[in-house]
Design an enzyme around this catalytic site. Structure first.
Site, short mmCIF file in Angstrom:
data_model
loop_
_atom_site.label_atom_id
_atom_site.label_comp_id
_atom_site.label_asym_id
_atom_site.label_seq_id
_atom_site.Cartn_x
_atom_site.Cartn_y
_atom_site.Cartn_z
N VAL A 7 2.96 2.75 -0.01
CA VAL A 7 1.53 2.74 -0.32
C VAL A 7 1.12 1.33 -0.71
O VAL A 7 1.56 0.81 -1.74
CB VAL A 7 1.20 3.71 -1.46
CG1 VAL A 7 -0.32 3.74 -1.70
CG2 VAL A 7 1.71 5.11 -1.15
N ASP A 109 7.23 -2.45 -4.28
CA ASP A 109 7.32 -2.94 -2.90
C ASP A 109 8.25 -4.13 -2.80
O ASP A 109 9.02 -4.26 -1.83
CB ASP A 109 5.93 -3.28 -2.35
CG ASP A 109 5.17 -4.26 -3.24
OD1 ASP A 109 5.44 -4.33 -4.45
OD2 ASP A 109 4.28 -4.96 -2.72
#
Length: 256
Positions: A7, A109
């Site tokens: 995401v 991430d």
């Protein structure tokens, strides 16, 4: 086979992957206001579009820089698979030795990118992830995460240029005709493409000098293909780096 979801602030990348194959990757817009039911419908439709067999899905894992969506997507995946996904964050084993001032501040991430790069490429490593922001992660020769940079992203800078000036239009991120533009649109395209390419080259030079050795340079993220071909330094483009990292973390955290 697992469902892996990354995401980002602008896009969500979703894919099905196992130890041998990446079956597909898909992109959808990040919407903080969608409910888990709406995301469940969207994810099911994507799986059907790519003819992914739900009965073969053994689990899932989610990395998110939008905390509000982590649980929403976890519940959405559980609705369609009956299995609860892992979320990259506190409590998940990564095996990554993080040497920044506050390791808890490192985005999920960047953790996933580093885990994947360490497993696949020679160290030391520089990892550029080009999305809403352009981030740099630096891994030393021993596999330690040293730190990096956070830079305004390519489209973010382009949108700021258009919205904060009176006479510059909104343009597409097309291939520039030449370095020296001869009209407004060409000048903007050349500036954003070659400007970012030169920035990457310059950062590589400086990090290489600070490390005292030549690193492997890897680029990932949705905007990397628009910039990397114009760089002078050797940069490996790996569009699947995040999915591969998510699979590694999923396997590392499975109960034996």
């Amino acid at each position: 086979m697992i469902i892996a979801i990354d995401v980002g602030n602008t896009n969500i990348v979703l894919g099905c992957i196992d130890d041998q194959t990446i079956y597909f990757t898909a992109r959808l817009s990040t919407d903080r206001f969608k409910t888990c039911d709406e995301y469940a419908v969207t994810i099911r439709n994507i799986l059907e579009l790519y003819k992914a067999d739900l009965s073969l899905v053994e689990g899932g894992i989610i990395s998110s820089v939008v905390p509000a969506l982590s649980t929403v997507l976890q519940e959405a995946v559980e609705k369609i698979t009956g299995r609860r996904s892992l979320i990259v964050g506190s409590g998940l084993k990564t095996g990554l030795n993080i040497l920044i001032d506050n390791p808890a501040q490192l985005g999920s991430d960047l953790v996933v990118d580093a885990v994947a790069a360490i497993a696949q490429y020679p160290k030391p490593i520089m990892i550029f992830d080009m999305g809403t922001a352009t981030t740099l992660s630096v891994v030393d020769p021993h596999g330690n995460y040293l730190g990096g940079m956070i830079i305004p992203g390519v489209t973010l800078a382009l949108e700021a240029l258009s919205s904060r000036t009176s006479q510059l239009p909104r343009i597409r991120l097309d291939e520039p005709k030449r370095v020296i533009g001869t009209n407004t649109v060409d000048c903007m395209q050349s500036g954003i493409i070659y400007g970012n390419a030169a920035m990457l080259d310059g950062i590589i030079d400086r990090v290489e000098k600070e490390l005292g050795t030549t690193p492997t340079v890897v680029a990932t993220g949705g905007l990397s293909p628009s910039i990397v071909p114009y760089c002078k330094r050797k940069i490996i483009y790996d569009g699947d780096l995040m999915l591969k990292g998510l699979l590694l973390l999923y396997n590392k955290n499975q109960k034996k």
